[in-house]
Design a protein around this motif. Structure first.
Motif, PDB file in Angstrom:
ATOM      1  N   LYS A 287     -25.150   3.137  21.770  1.00  0.00           N
ATOM      2  CA  LYS A 287     -24.123   2.342  21.090  1.00  0.00           C
ATOM      3  C   LYS A 287     -22.858   3.174  20.915  1.00  0.00           C
ATOM      4  O   LYS A 287     -22.918   4.347  20.531  1.00  0.00           O
ATOM      5  N   LEU A 288     -21.722   2.544  21.201  1.00  0.00           N
ATOM      6  CA  LEU A 288     -20.414   3.140  20.954  1.00  0.00           C
ATOM      7  C   LEU A 288     -19.825   2.457  19.729  1.00  0.00           C
ATOM      8  O   LEU A 288     -19.688   1.227  19.693  1.00  0.00           O
ATOM      9  N   SER A 289     -19.491   3.246  18.730  1.00  0.00           N
ATOM     10  CA  SER A 289     -18.909   2.684  17.509  1.00  0.00           C
ATOM     11  C   SER A 289     -17.703   3.504  17.082  1.00  0.00           C
ATOM     12  O   SER A 289     -17.524   4.643  17.509  1.00  0.00           O
ATOM     13  N   ARG A 290     -16.866   2.910  16.271  1.00  0.00           N
ATOM     14  CA  ARG A 290     -15.695   3.611  15.761  1.00  0.00           C
ATOM     15  C   ARG A 290     -15.427   3.196  14.325  1.00  0.00           C
ATOM     16  O   ARG A 290     -15.918   2.158  13.852  1.00  0.00           O
ATOM     17  N   ALA A 291     -14.645   4.013  13.634  1.00  0.00           N
ATOM     18  CA  ALA A 291     -14.380   3.775  12.219  1.00  0.00           C
ATOM     19  C   ALA A 291     -13.602   2.484  12.017  1.00  0.00           C
ATOM     20  O   ALA A 291     -12.631   2.205  12.720  1.00  0.00           O
ATOM     21  N   ASN A 292     -14.043   1.701  11.057  1.00  0.00           N
ATOM     22  CA  ASN A 292     -13.286   0.541  10.606  1.00  0.00           C
ATOM     23  C   ASN A 292     -12.718   0.911   9.246  1.00  0.00           C
ATOM     24  O   ASN A 292     -13.445   0.997   8.255  1.00  0.00           O
TER      25      ASN A 292
ATOM     26  N   GLY B 266      13.801   4.412   9.813  1.00  0.00           N
ATOM     27  CA  GLY B 266      14.521   3.844   8.673  1.00  0.00           C
ATOM     28  C   GLY B 266      13.699   2.881   7.845  1.00  0.00           C
ATOM     29  O   GLY B 266      13.957   2.697   6.654  1.00  0.00           O
ATOM     30  N   SER B 267      12.692   2.238   8.456  1.00  0.00           N
ATOM     31  CA  SER B 267      11.846   1.280   7.734  1.00  0.00           C
ATOM     32  C   SER B 267      10.430   1.356   8.292  1.00  0.00           C
ATOM     33  O   SER B 267       9.980   0.467   9.014  1.00  0.00           O
ATOM     34  N   PRO B 268       9.725   2.445   7.997  1.00  0.00           N
ATOM     35  CA  PRO B 268       8.392   2.658   8.566  1.00  0.00           C
ATOM     36  C   PRO B 268       7.368   1.637   8.078  1.00  0.00           C
ATOM     37  O   PRO B 268       7.462   1.125   6.958  1.00  0.00           O
ATOM     38  N   ASP B 269       6.386   1.371   8.929  1.00  0.00           N
ATOM     39  CA  ASP B 269       5.287   0.489   8.541  1.00  0.00           C
ATOM     40  C   ASP B 269       4.361   1.186   7.548  1.00  0.00           C
ATOM     41  O   ASP B 269       3.761   0.541   6.687  1.00  0.00           O
ATOM     42  N   ASN B 270       4.233   2.484   7.696  1.00  0.00           N
ATOM     43  CA  ASN B 270       3.353   3.243   6.810  1.00  0.00           C
ATOM     44  C   ASN B 270       3.716   4.717   6.911  1.00  0.00           C
ATOM     45  O   ASN B 270       4.300   5.161   7.897  1.00  0.00           O
ATOM     46  N   THR B 271       3.403   5.485   5.885  1.00  0.00           N
ATOM     47  CA  THR B 271       3.650   6.922   5.858  1.00  0.00           C
ATOM     48  C   THR B 271       2.428   7.640   5.302  1.00  0.00           C
ATOM     49  O   THR B 271       1.708   7.111   4.452  1.00  0.00           O
TER      50      THR B 271
ATOM     51  N   ARG C 207       0.818  -1.200   0.000  1.00  0.00           N
ATOM     52  CA  ARG C 207       0.000   0.000   0.000  1.00  0.00           C
ATOM     53  C   ARG C 207       0.854   1.254   0.000  1.00  0.00           C
ATOM     54  O   ARG C 207       2.016   1.240   0.370  1.00  0.00           O
ATOM     55  N   GLY C 208       0.250   2.349  -0.402  1.00  0.00           N
ATOM     56  CA  GLY C 208       0.917   3.645  -0.335  1.00  0.00           C
ATOM     57  C   GLY C 208       2.165   3.722  -1.182  1.00  0.00           C
ATOM     58  O   GLY C 208       3.107   4.432  -0.856  1.00  0.00           O
ATOM     59  N   ALA C 209       2.198   3.011  -2.280  1.00  0.00           N
ATOM     60  CA  ALA C 209       3.420   2.947  -3.089  1.00  0.00           C
ATOM     61  C   ALA C 209       3.479   4.106  -4.064  1.00  0.00           C
ATOM     62  O   ALA C 209       3.195   3.967  -5.239  1.00  0.00           O
ATOM     63  N   TYR C 210       3.834   5.264  -3.582  1.00  0.00           N
ATOM     64  CA  TYR C 210       3.993   6.436  -4.424  1.00  0.00           C
ATOM     65  C   TYR C 210       5.340   6.381  -5.128  1.00  0.00           C
ATOM     66  O   TYR C 210       6.322   5.906  -4.576  1.00  0.00           O
ATOM     67  N   ARG C 211       5.399   6.882  -6.330  1.00  0.00           N
ATOM     68  CA  ARG C 211       6.644   6.890  -7.090  1.00  0.00           C
ATOM     69  C   ARG C 211       6.856   8.260  -7.731  1.00  0.00           C
ATOM     70  O   ARG C 211       5.932   8.841  -8.295  1.00  0.00           O
ATOM     71  N   ALA C 212       8.035   8.767  -7.636  1.00  0.00           N
ATOM     72  CA  ALA C 212       8.396   9.995  -8.326  1.00  0.00           C
ATOM     73  C   ALA C 212       9.208   9.617  -9.550  1.00  0.00           C
ATOM     74  O   ALA C 212      10.242   8.971  -9.433  1.00  0.00           O
ATOM     75  N   PRO C 213       8.744   9.955 -10.756  1.00  0.00           N
ATOM     76  CA  PRO C 213       9.488   9.608 -11.964  1.00  0.00           C
ATOM     77  C   PRO C 213      10.936  10.046 -11.874  1.00  0.00           C
ATOM     78  O   PRO C 213      11.239  11.140 -11.432  1.00  0.00           O
ATOM     79  N   GLY C 214      11.833   9.197 -12.278  1.00  0.00           N
ATOM     80  CA  GLY C 214      13.246   9.536 -12.300  1.00  0.00           C
ATOM     81  C   GLY C 214      13.897   9.338 -10.959  1.00  0.00           C
ATOM     82  O   GLY C 214      14.893   8.649 -10.823  1.00  0.00           O
TER      83      GLY C 214
ATOM     84  N   LEU D 126      -4.658   0.832   7.919  1.00  0.00           N
ATOM     85  CA  LEU D 126      -5.204  -0.403   8.462  1.00  0.00           C
ATOM     86  C   LEU D 126      -5.665  -0.122   9.893  1.00  0.00           C
ATOM     87  O   LEU D 126      -5.133   0.759  10.567  1.00  0.00           O
ATOM     88  N   ASN D 127      -6.644  -0.872  10.368  1.00  0.00           N
ATOM     89  CA  ASN D 127      -7.120  -0.676  11.736  1.00  0.00           C
ATOM     90  C   ASN D 127      -5.997  -0.819  12.751  1.00  0.00           C
ATOM     91  O   ASN D 127      -5.951  -0.098  13.758  1.00  0.00           O
ATOM     92  N   SER D 128      -5.089  -1.740  12.493  1.00  0.00           N
ATOM     93  CA  SER D 128      -3.984  -1.996  13.421  1.00  0.00           C
ATOM     94  C   SER D 128      -2.997  -0.831  13.499  1.00  0.00           C
ATOM     95  O   SER D 128      -2.144  -0.797  14.385  1.00  0.00           O
ATOM     96  N   GLU D 129      -3.109   0.126  12.584  1.00  0.00           N
ATOM     97  CA  GLU D 129      -2.177   1.248  12.557  1.00  0.00           C
ATOM     98  C   GLU D 129      -2.661   2.450  13.370  1.00  0.00           C
ATOM     99  O   GLU D 129      -1.985   3.477  13.417  1.00  0.00           O
ATOM    100  N   ALA D 130      -3.817   2.312  14.011  1.00  0.00           N
ATOM    101  CA  ALA D 130      -4.292   3.388  14.881  1.00  0.00           C
ATOM    102  C   ALA D 130      -3.373   3.488  16.096  1.00  0.00           C
ATOM    103  O   ALA D 130      -2.935   2.481  16.645  1.00  0.00           O
ATOM    104  N   GLY D 131      -3.084   4.704  16.513  1.00  0.00           N
ATOM    105  CA  GLY D 131      -2.219   4.908  17.662  1.00  0.00           C
ATOM    106  C   GLY D 131      -1.193   5.988  17.404  1.00  0.00           C
ATOM    107  O   GLY D 131      -1.445   6.945  16.663  1.00  0.00           O
TER     108      GLY D 131
END
Length: 293
Positions: free
Chosen positions: A213-218, A105-110, A31-38, A143-148
């Motif tokens: 009811k208590l709900s949160r974003a999935n 140096g090696s992030p899970d997500n940006t 996921r999140g695979a952005y590319r800058a040409p060159g 991802l839900n696991s990335e909340a925090g």
């Protein structure tokens, strides 16, 4: 050599109009695979030079509340300090903030912004910059696991007249600076809380049933879902007053549902209140008025 060429590959796209965003998922499913040409292509063999730019005084919201869909944005300000030979007013000088989760140096997500930051010079070698972080959960940004807890960072690129799409593009003539661990924030799953008191009206001394009811974003299903086994307080505000007082503690069910009973004593509003967690923000239900006769 810059410490994180990966940030140039993954983040430079969001800072320049010279590039076009790739899909949020690569062929290999990342996921999140952005590319800058060159920039990404040349980085396999060579690298940009260390740009004389540093960042400090980064300010970001304590929490970024993200719903299951839509566009969510938060503003980041920071100080940019640069060498006398760095022209931050050049059209192809670009800078912006970003958030990352995990190791620098090696992030899970940006998470980056859609546009470069805007900077205003405060001296010959410093500037105050303002940028945004833009999040699109329905496009797979989270991802839900990335909340925090996430950390703040900033980067800058000086293309120095180099065209990333040109055949003679020379990445060694491009300057690049990237700095992490500049701030912290929480990226949280937005929450909702409801309440309903019945019957209405009610005779004094009779039993009221309070539900909600208590709900949160999935972020993965793109919907709100019940938040299970969470402590919630029932509160009451007597008519004619402005302060809620605690009545009792209630715990949500496996589906996030709430139910309790009280004796009707006076006209007023009942509400549930949730104190929040590291992954989910605090929230109050809108008070439900009960007419006691």
């Amino acid at each position: 050599m810059p410490t994180r060429i990966t940030a140039a590959v993954c983040g430079a796209l969001t800072l320049t109009a010279l590039a076009v965003p790739a899909a949020h998922a690569d062929d290999d499913g990342t996921r999140g695979a952005y590319r800058a040409p060159g920039l990404g292509r040349a980085a396999e063999a060579e690298a940009p030079y260390d740009l004389d730019v540093t960042f400090s005084a980064v300010k970001v919201a304590k929490a970024v509340k993200v719903g299951p869909t839509g566009h969510h944005s938060t503003t980041v300000t920071y100080k940019l300090t640069h060498g006398a030979d760095v022209d931050i007013t050049a059209e192809d000088f670009l800078t912006g903030p970003y958030l990352y989760r995990g190791a620098y140096g090696s992030p899970d997500n940006t998470l980056f912004g859609n546009k470069p930051a805007t900077c205003t010079a405060t001296s010959a070698t410093t500037a105050k910059c303002t940028g945004k972080i833009d999040v699109y959960p329905a496009q797979g940004d989270l991802l839900n696991s990335e909340a925090g807890t996430w950390k703040g960072a900033a980067l800058a690129i000086a293309y120095n007249g180099q065209d990333p799409d040109g055949d003679d593009f020379d990445i060694t003539k491009v300057g690049y600076a990237d700095q992490g661990a500049l701030a912290t924030t929480k990226v949280q799953r937005a929450s909702k809380l409801t309440v309903n008191a019945s019957p209405e009206p009610v005779r004094k001394g009779r039993t009221l049933t309070i539900t909600g009811k208590l709900s949160r974003a999935n972020w993965e299903t793109r919907k709100y879902a019940g938040y299970a086994t969470q402590p919630v307080k029932l509160q009451f505000r007597k008519a004619g007053t402005s302060t809620y007082t605690d009545v009792r503690n209630v715990t949500t069910t496996s589906k996030g549902e709430l139910k309790t009973t009280v004796k009707a004593s006076a006209d007023g509003h009942y509400r549930f209140t949730f104190a929040g967690t590291g992954t989910t923000p605090a929230v109050n239900a809108k008070g439900d008025f009960v007419d006691v006769r």
